[in-house]
Motif scaffolding. Sequence first.
Motif, PDB file in Angstrom:
ATOM      1  N   ASP A   1      -8.809  -0.906  -1.496  1.00  9.49           N
ATOM      2  CA  ASP A   1      -8.196  -2.076  -1.221  1.00  9.49           C
ATOM      3  C   ASP A   1      -6.914  -1.912  -0.086  1.00  9.49           C
ATOM      4  OD1 ASP A   1      -7.415  -4.757  -0.767  1.00  9.49           O
ATOM      5  OD2 ASP A   1      -6.891  -5.128  -2.974  1.00  9.49           O
TER       6      ASP A   1
ATOM      7  N   GLU B   1      -5.722  -3.756   2.544  1.00  4.86           N
ATOM      8  CA  GLU B   1      -4.983  -4.907   2.571  1.00  4.86           C
ATOM      9  C   GLU B   1      -3.994  -5.204   1.370  1.00  4.86           C
ATOM     10  OE1 GLU B   1      -2.987  -8.125   4.471  1.00  4.86           O
ATOM     11  OE2 GLU B   1      -4.500  -6.583   5.389  1.00  4.86           O
ATOM     12  N   GLY B   2      -4.649  -4.942   0.175  1.00  9.30           N
ATOM     13  CA  GLY B   2      -3.879  -5.320  -1.018  1.00  9.30           C
ATOM     14  C   GLY B   2      -2.798  -4.200  -1.111  1.00  9.30           C
TER      15      GLY B   2
ATOM     16  N   ARG C   1      -0.941  -3.044   1.383  1.00 11.97           N
ATOM     17  CA  ARG C   1      -0.080  -3.415   2.146  1.00 11.97           C
ATOM     18  C   ARG C   1       0.819  -4.703   1.618  1.00 11.97           C
ATOM     19  NH1 ARG C   1      -3.664  -2.135   6.305  1.00 11.97           N
ATOM     20  NH2 ARG C   1      -4.639  -4.436   6.168  1.00 11.97           N
ATOM     21  N   ASN C   2       0.132  -5.593   0.938  1.00  8.23           N
ATOM     22  CA  ASN C   2       0.728  -6.715   0.305  1.00  8.23           C
ATOM     23  C   ASN C   2       1.573  -6.215  -0.968  1.00  8.23           C
ATOM     24  OD1 ASN C   2      -0.512  -8.537   1.819  1.00  8.23           O
ATOM     25  ND2 ASN C   2      -2.173  -8.876   0.614  1.00  8.23           N
ATOM     26  N   ARG C   3       1.143  -5.116  -1.816  1.00  8.79           N
ATOM     27  CA  ARG C   3       1.963  -4.850  -2.725  1.00  8.79           C
ATOM     28  C   ARG C   3       3.108  -4.152  -2.386  1.00  8.79           C
ATOM     29  NH1 ARG C   3      -3.276  -3.265  -4.491  1.00  8.79           N
ATOM     30  NH2 ARG C   3      -3.343  -1.113  -3.625  1.00  8.79           N
TER      31      ARG C   3
ATOM     32  N   GLU D   1       5.024  -5.108   0.426  1.00  8.97           N
ATOM     33  CA  GLU D   1       5.888  -5.985   0.788  1.00  8.97           C
ATOM     34  C   GLU D   1       6.301  -6.622  -0.526  1.00  8.97           C
ATOM     35  OE1 GLU D   1       3.740  -8.610   3.293  1.00  8.97           O
ATOM     36  OE2 GLU D   1       3.544  -7.113   4.730  1.00  8.97           O
ATOM     37  N   TRP D   2       5.480  -6.799  -1.430  1.00 11.73           N
ATOM     38  CA  TRP D   2       6.129  -7.424  -2.561  1.00 11.73           C
ATOM     39  C   TRP D   2       6.927  -6.673  -3.301  1.00 11.73           C
ATOM     40  CZ3 TRP D   2       5.423  -5.557  -7.848  1.00 11.73           C
ATOM     41  CH2 TRP D   2       5.701  -6.383  -8.949  1.00 11.73           C
TER      42      TRP D   2
ATOM     43  N   THR E   1      10.278  -6.708  -1.952  1.00 10.71           N
ATOM     44  CA  THR E   1      10.947  -8.062  -2.263  1.00 10.71           C
ATOM     45  C   THR E   1      11.524  -7.769  -3.708  1.00 10.71           C
ATOM     46  OG1 THR E   1       9.692  -9.079  -0.752  1.00 10.71           O
ATOM     47  CG2 THR E   1      11.162 -10.241  -2.603  1.00 10.71           C
TER      48      THR E   1
END
Length: 221
Positions: free
Chosen positions: A125, A127-128, A130-132, A134-135, A138
């Motif tokens: 995953d 894309e997942g 990359r999202n993790r 960024e999260w 944060t």
Amino acid sequence: MADVKLVHVVDDEESIRRSLDFLLRAAGFRVEKWEDGEAFLKGADREQPACVLLDVRMPGMDGLQVQAEMAVRGFNLPVIVLTGHGDIATAVRAMRGGAIDFLEKPFNRERLLQALEIGFAQAGDREGARNRAEWARTQVALLTEREQEVLEGLACGYPNKTIAYDLGISARTVEVYRANVMTKLEVANFADALRVAFAAGMGSEKTWKASHGVGQQPASE
């Protein structure tokens, strides 16, 4: 049987292999057992989607060496590190190398199944991932500067005393910051905190040494 998820158990202790085999099959997984890293690397199908439960301390190739060789040979499989008491620093190094979690022996059944669920969900995953990342960045930004420093040290695999020495504070103060970090990140255990740290790009020993150096005397707080 093709749709049943496969778990590779790589551990030199027969009792551990047998125990995990029973637990995992009862939970609905397929299991392949390997008594050492060499046998796993030689016999496992790297194209078959699976998760790997990998012991840290084994004769011959240890867990870190197996993990590194997996990358060389194209084993793109999620790794969960199995560790005994006292191997935490090594387990941290394994996570920095890409392992998704570490589990201390004896295992907690629910924690093991949760780790496997995460592993299978993350497999392939991008894309997942990359999202993790960024999260995670944060979440880390919510910490104070000192809390971020302590988390960085923990992600480097350093014990509390080493972090305290390099930051010029007491080991007890490091424990307080560590507790604050886990509360703010809303994680229940140390491995989850490390997962956030690594996803955020933390854990560089080179960066730590350049930023803090050595030789500072710890303050009494």
